[in-house]
Each structure stands twice: as structure tokens, then as C-alpha cells.
Motif scaffolding. Structure first.
Motif, mmCIF file in Angstrom:
data_model
loop_
_atom_site.group_PDB
_atom_site.id
_atom_site.type_symbol
_atom_site.label_atom_id
_atom_site.label_comp_id
_atom_site.label_asym_id
_atom_site.label_seq_id
_atom_site.Cartn_x
_atom_site.Cartn_y
_atom_site.Cartn_z
ATOM 1 N N LYS A 1 -1.557 -7.212 -2.463
ATOM 2 C CA LYS A 1 -0.781 -8.144 -1.627
ATOM 3 C C LYS A 1 0.712 -7.918 -1.819
ATOM 4 O O LYS A 1 1.490 -7.987 -0.860
ATOM 5 N N THR B 1 3.289 -6.820 1.098
ATOM 6 C CA THR B 1 4.453 -7.688 1.333
ATOM 7 C C THR B 1 5.747 -6.903 1.182
ATOM 8 O O THR B 1 6.674 -7.044 1.994
ATOM 9 N N SER C 1 4.453 -10.052 5.317
ATOM 10 C CA SER C 1 5.209 -10.718 4.242
ATOM 11 C C SER C 1 5.517 -12.174 4.576
ATOM 12 O O SER C 1 6.637 -12.630 4.359
ATOM 13 N N ILE D 1 6.655 -6.383 -5.485
ATOM 14 C CA ILE D 1 7.555 -6.462 -4.327
ATOM 15 C C ILE D 1 8.966 -6.000 -4.695
ATOM 16 O O ILE D 1 9.568 -5.161 -4.012
#
Length: 503
Positions: free
Chosen positions: A117, A121, A359, A382
Motif C-alpha cells: 500500500k 501510495t 494515494s 512512501i
């Protein structure tokens, strides 16, 4: 024959929708990648026809992926030429074939969801950042953005097109898409492209005129020879550049991850609950990337946006993916003049929306609520991706996730319970490794004289030799401390330890 006709009856409408979704995305992803725009179309054609034919996925659609745009952009800058980058694409394809043959189709399951994830993102944020200049009408030779040259950075006509494009996309996604089936059939990106072309024509000769450098530029073909001449071959001399191999490995890993995650998602959407053979999918993707790299195309993955559109509009078999590939081929070779009317600002807005979907701010809130074990790898992945590169971001995220796994193993190799008559039961977990040595030693060292302790290993499938040594040592000193010790399920292992026969 009837079965084939019935299949085409459903697959043809779905393939038309996928085609209209694919055209702006293929061009937009090429734009975001800093690659020739035609490279996105090539990847879409190869992904549809070649990968679609070889894949075992009945509903998956392959082509250039937004998730690889950042890697491609950085790779081209690093290698100094697009031709050298194409060699990395070919090598990535070879690696994917190898992964398929060594049955690495389950590789996606070994990556924590928090890191995946975070990867998506981070990619989404970078896509947004890189598309903002195109949305404002940035001209390449203007020297970059600064207060001194802000007028050359911003083109009023491009800004108007961007505002209109974003408005269309937001309204389409938020309100119209669920209002009627017609708004699902006619997708927001294709409406955005059509409106962008109309505005470019309306602005001609006015103060809002958009220059040719801010429009799509695809080669116009007059013959088969022109088509062959427009294809870009990889630079075989780049074999001597070690950076090519690092980029190839990065692309192979990320492309395989994106493909396998898409396969998992699309299989869940399949009403017939068919299961895609993942190893065959990796081999198909590898062959597609080899061919795409050999003729000048972007790297390919199975993509969730086009695949979900295929499912939504009734695709039944992989014929829909194959037919959409042929439509892209026909479109690119017969009507490039029409495609060359598309403003880059409209494509940039489509990608900004794609980046936002990857995102969404709500995802940060959701991950935070899941605790630090999920949020910290997510947010660090990220940050590292944004400020360094994708592979480093994934690597650092994996290290942090591993830290939490080790910490959890350290804290929870067993649980304590109060048994009958005031005894303390230490129930060992299913797998007790050397990582649990410190925690178990610390617990046993703090057992008070006169206590009644039960060490229960009956549920354990594996106990590390080092841990057995600690328990064996505790058994020897328990008598001196007048500790009432009862051992369940592992007596035979402790006996071997005392005899020195276990390794």
C-alpha cells in the motif's frame, strides 16, 4: 460456433470500453514516464494481443502501468537514453519468465500489505507531482519553474483545459458513473480527451491558443515501411552498463508484484470464480516485456483499471483483451492525426486523478488506525520512495516490517496462564525460534523460589535447539531453587539435549 458467437457477443462490447479507457491511459503513462508517447501505444498493443493470447487470465487486461511510470522516468534519466532503457525492459522480461518457471507466482504473498500500500501510495503522489507542470502547460525549453519565468511556465489555454478536465473527471467519478449505465459505458477519461480536443480547436487564433509542443505527438504512417521505421530498438551496447541490470531487476520485481496483485483482485471480481495460473501469467508477462522492449514499448503489467472495466462491462473470456489490442493497433496506424489533437494537459489531469486514487487521504487515516506495526512501514515506504527511488522505498519498508515481526516473536513466543492450584502455565507457541531465546530466558530467570511452573510444549511443531538448551538448564537449577517444575510434550527433546544427541 454458437459458443464462439456467444462469447464474442459479450467480449466485443467489453473490448470497446477497454479500448476507450486504454487510449488516454497509454498516452498518459508514456507522458508520465518521460518516454515517447508512441511507446505507450506499443505496450498497449503487445499487452492486449500477445500477453492476452498467452495468459491464462480470462478477464485480465495488460498494458503500460501507472505504477511503473516513476521507475521508467528515473531509469531513462539514469541510463541517459531510451534505447538503453529498452534493453533493461527486455532483461526484465527474461527475469519474469525465469520467475514463472521457478514457480515464483506466490511472491506477492511474501510482501506485507502495508509495504505494498505504501508503494502504490508513493507512486500515486509522485505521479501527481510530475504531472502538475503539464497541467499548467509547462514548455520544456522554458528553463523550469521559477518566479522569474512563471509566464513561460503557465499557458492559460492549458490551465483552462486542465480545470475543465478535472471537473469532468471528478463529476464523472463522484456522481455520473453510478447514475446510469451509459455513464459507465462512456468512461470519464475518453470524455475528457474529446473535450480537450474540442477546446484546443476553439482556442485556435485566440489568447488561449495551445501550441503544438503541448499536444500529443505520434508518428503519422503512410506505409508499412513507415511503421517499421518508427519502432525503436534496444541499445545492445548497454550490456556493458551495470546500471541496466539493477533497473531490470527493479522492473521485474515491481511489474510482477503489480501483475500478481491485479490477478488476485480480478479473480475475486470474476462471477465464474475462475483462478488464474500465476506462474503462467508471469511467463506471459515476461514474453510481452521482451517483445515490447525489442520494438520500443514501455514495460507491461496486468492492470486493474482496464481489467475491472472489462469485468464491469461483461467480458467473459480473454478475447476481449485481445480484441482491444487489435483496436489499438488499427487506431495507431490509421488515425494518428486525430490522436495528435489531444492536449497533454488533459492527459495530465487523467493521471492526476489516477495518482489521487492510488494515494487517497483516507488511506493514511485507515493505516494509522491499524496501529504502528502497519502505519510505520506504510509511511516510511512512501517517504523513501518520494525522496529516493522505488526499490529503496520497498526495501526500507520491508526492513521495518521485519523489525515488527521480530519484535512480535520476541514478545510472544508463548503465553502465560494461571492453572489449577495457583500454578503458572507457560504455553509455548507453534514455532519457537532462536529469536525467542532472550524473552524465554528472561521469563525463566524471574521465576521465584517455591513457584509451581508448567512448561507446555505439546502444541509446538518446532522448537529451536537454543531454546531447548535454556529450558534444559532451567530444569537443572529448578531443584536448587525449590521450584516445582512440570514439563509437558517435550521431555524426549530435553533428554536428547542432556545426552548431547540433538543438533
Amino acid at each position: 460456433m454458437k459458443k464462439m458467437f456467444r462469447s464474442v457477443k459479450y467480449d466485443l462490447p467489453a473490448s470497446i470500453v477497454v479500448f476507450f479507457v486504454a487510449v488516454p491511459l497509454c498516452l498518459g503513462i508514456a507522458l508520465a514516464s518521460g518516454a515517447p508517447l508512441f511507446s505507450g501505444i506499443i505496450a498497449g498493443i503487445v499487452g492486449g494481443i500477445v500477453v492476452g493470447s498467452l495468459s491464462g487470465s480470462p478477464l485480465g487486461v495488460s498494458g503500460p502501468a501507472a505504477g511503473l511510470a516513476v521507475i521508467v522516468f528515473q531509469a531513462i534519466e539514469t541510463l541517459g537514453s531510451y534505447e538503453a532503457f529498452l534493453l533493461a525492459v527486455v532483461l526484465a522480461g527474461i527475469l519474469q519468465i525465469i520467475l514463472g518457471y521457478i514457480r515464483a507466482g506466490i511472491i506477492a504473498y511474501y510482501f506485507p500489505s502495508s509495504v505494498i500500500k505504501g508503494m502504490l501510495t508513493g507512486i500515486g503522489i509522485l505521479i501527481i507531482i510530475k504531472q502538475i507542470p503539464y497541467a499548467f502547460g509547462f514548455i520544456e525549453n522554458s528553463g523550469g519553474f521559477s518566479l522569474e519565468n512563471i509566464r513561460s511556465f503557465i499557458t492559460p489555454g492549458a490551465v483552462v483545459i486542465s480545470v475543465v478536465s478535472l471537473t469532468i473527471l471528478i463529476i464523472w467519478d463522484t456522481y455520473l458513473q453510478n447514475a446510469h449505465k451509459i455513464f459507465k459505458l462512456i468512461q470519464g477519461p475518453i470524455v475528457t480527451v474529446i473535450m480537450g480536443i474540442i477546446l484546443v480547436k476553439l482556442f485556435d487564433g485566440t489568447s488561449l491558443q495551445v501550441g503544438p509542443e503541448q499536444l500529443v505527438t505520434l508518428p503519422v504512417f503512410n506505409s508499412v515501411g513507415d511503421i517499421a521505421g518508427s519502432l525503436t530498438m534496444p541499445d545492445l551496447g548497454a550490456f556493458a552498463n551495470p546500471q541496466v541490470y539493477g533497473i531490470a531487476i527493479t522492473m521485474a520485481i515491481v511489474a510482477s508484484l503489480e501483475t500478481l496483485l491485479s490477478v488476485e483482485a480480478v479473480d475475486k471480481l470474476d462471477r465464474l470464480k475462475r483462478v488464474t495460473p500465476t506462474n503462467r501469467e508471469l511467463r506471459a508477462q515476461g514474453i510481452g516485456n521482451i517483445l515490447s522492449g525489442m520494438i520500443g514499448g514501455l514495460p507491461i503489467t496486468q492492470v486493474i483499471v482496464r481489467s475491472s472495466a472489462n469485468v464491469t462491462f461483461g467480458g467473459k473470456t480473454k478475447k476481449s483483451a485481445i480484441m482491444h489490442g487489435f483496436m489499438l493497433l488499427i487506431c495507431a496506424t490509421t488515425i494518428p492525426v486525430v490522436l495528435n489533437m489531444i492536449p497533454l494537459s488533459a492527459l495530465a489531469c487523467i493521471l492526476i486523478v489516477v495518482g489521487f486514487k492510488l494515494s487517497k487521504p483516507v488511506l493514511f487515516k485507515t493505516m494509522y488506525k491499524e496501529g504502528w506495526e502497519q502505519f510505520l512501514p506504510f509511511i516510511v515506504t512512501i517517504i523513501v520512495i518520494i525522496f529516493t527511488d522505488l526499490l529503496k522505498g520497498i526495501g526500507v519498508g520491508m526492513v521495518i516490517s521485519l523489525f515488527f515481526v521480530l519484535r512480535s516473536n520476541y514478545i510472544n513466543p508463548f503465553f502465560k496462564d494461571r492453572g489449577k492450584s495457583g500454578e503458572t502455565v507457560i504455553q509455548l507457541s507453534e514455532d519457537v525460534s532462536f529469536l525467542n531465546k532472550a524473552s524465554i530466558r528472561n521469563t525463566l530467570q524471574h521465576v521465584q523460589p517455591g513457584a509451581h511452573i508448567v512448561i507446555d510444549g505439546s502444541q509446538s511443531k518446532r522448537i529451536d535447539h537454543d531454546v531447548l538448551e535454556i529450558i534444559s538448564e532451567f530444569k537443572r537449577i529448578a531443584t536448587n531453587k525449590k521450584i516445582n517444575l512440570e514439563i509437558i510434550g517435550i521431555e524426549h527433546l530435553l533428554k536428547k539435549i542432556s545426552n548431547g544427541n540433538i543438533h
